[in-house]
Enzyme design. Structure first.
Site, PDB file in Angstrom:
ATOM      1  N   LYS A   1      -2.088  -1.587  -3.946  1.00  0.00           N
ATOM      2  CA  LYS A   1      -2.978  -0.434  -3.897  1.00  0.00           C
ATOM      3  C   LYS A   1      -2.171   0.844  -3.996  1.00  0.00           C
ATOM      4  O   LYS A   1      -1.153   0.935  -3.311  1.00  0.00           O
ATOM      5  CB  LYS A   1      -3.737  -0.507  -2.560  1.00  0.00           C
TER       6      LYS A   1
ATOM      7  N   LYS B   1       0.858  -1.188   0.000  1.00  0.00           N
ATOM      8  CA  LYS B   1       0.000   0.000   0.000  1.00  0.00           C
ATOM      9  C   LYS B   1       0.893   1.236   0.000  1.00  0.00           C
ATOM     10  O   LYS B   1       1.638   1.481   0.946  1.00  0.00           O
ATOM     11  CB  LYS B   1      -0.895  -0.019   1.237  1.00  0.00           C
TER      12      LYS B   1
END
Ligand code: PBG
Length: 324
Positions: free
Chosen positions: A245, A192
């Protein structure tokens, strides 16, 4: 054989026959925001077409999601009360816990995934406990484990830690095992990045940090090798699924992780990606359906096994129409 319309009179069936990337609604996950209260269906300004639901109105949207053919939802909670510790995150009657019980009762067949993080619940908006102006990684771990456990006790099928503290997957796995939840899976936000594309989400969830930023715990966008390492560490700690992500700006990372990961890899097409397409489409600057289908195809072509997207319901129907 390369089949293009100019070489042959190609039917849709023929095109589908030779397509390299195939997709299905079973690969989609729809993120949903639940807030405390009753009778609430509130449009999110930064995400046109997305709403905050209270636990009692959630089944209305679940019905639509099921009708669209999407099987999995990812729940985010927006509590009434925030404090230094984020204690509403693990409250037995917390908003996600209520939503899970209500959802499970009426729609037991969904895969209920819950986002495990403190940023929506802390008064300072950081994803962990703050001490002396810094996020205290290790002191945060038991709080995340408690939160994950309370989600599972309320019915979550998969817990998805998004806080990015080191060691949280191991801490959650140990706590779930201790309580006998051996079969509950962990979907780790393993990769992330500290991204500007989370802007609309933070407005939606009221989780803008009141000081500093998240760069001490989220990843540096310049790093690709680090992604492979993060995935390996999380799998070692017990992650059953991982994700990369955001989506579009990190397709190279997704490709590499998908090639190397021994567990399924998802992509999260985040709020900023949704908002960009929505805003341009609203002005008539691009065709929303065509753009969303193309972007999703790119993500699947890069190797995603599943895709978390605010466009999940529309995408499912476009898939059924054979548009991607
Ligand atoms: C919570 C969390 C965030 C997102 C998912 N979980 C926000 C953040 O890290 O700032 C972003 C999702 C999106 O932008 O759609 N930590």
């Amino acid at each position: 054989m390369i089949i293009r319309p100019r070489r042959l009179r190609v039917t849709a069936t023929m095109r589908n026959f030779v397509q390299e990337t195939r997709v299905s609604p079973a690969m989609l996950v729809y993120p949903l925001f639940v807030r405390e209260g009753r009778g609430m269906v509130e449009e999110i300004e930064s995400l046109p077409g997305q709403y905050r639901y209270s636990p009692d109105t959630l089944p209305r949207v679940l019905e639509k999601v099921a009708a669209a053919g999407v099987n999995a939802v990812l729940l985010f909670g927006i509590p009434e009360k925030k404090d230094e510790l984020g204690s509403s995150a693990w409250a037995e009657d917390g908003v996600v816990q209520q939503a899970l019980r209500e959802g499970k009762r009426q729609f037991p067949d969904f895969i209920y995934i819950t986002d495990v993080c403190l940023c929506e619940y802390t008064s300072h908006g950081h994803c962990g406990l703050v001490r002396d102006g810094y996020v205290d990684n290790d002191a945060t771990l038991p709080l995340l484990a408690k939160t994950a456990l309370s989600h599972v006790q309320a019915g979550a099928d998969i817990v998805a830690p998004s806080d990015m503290m080191d060691g949280r997957v191991g801490a959650i796995r140990a706590e779930l095992d201790r309580q006998g939840f051996f079969n509950t899976a962990i979907l780790s936000y393993a990769v992330k990045y500290a991204s500007a594309f989370y802007g609309p989400f933070r407005e939606a969830a009221g989780s803008v940090p009141s000081f500093g930023d998240r760069r001490s715990y989220q990843m540096d966008p310049h790093n690709r090798r680090e992604a492979v390492r993060e995935v390996a560490l999380d799998i070692d700690e017990g992650a059953d699924l991982v994700m990369v992500k955001p989506g579009l700006p990190y397709l190279d990372v997704l490709r590499e992780v998908a090639e190397k990961s021994p567990v399924p890899v998802g992509s999260y097409s985040v709020s900023g990606e949704y908002a960009m397409i929505k805003a341009a489409a609203q002005r008539g600057w691009l065709n929303e359906a065509a753009a969303v289908c193309e972007a999703a195809t790119g993500i699947f072509r890069a190797g995603a096994d599943f895709l978390i997207t605010y466009h999940a319901c529309e995408l499912a129907s476009w898939m059924k129409e054979g548009r991607l």
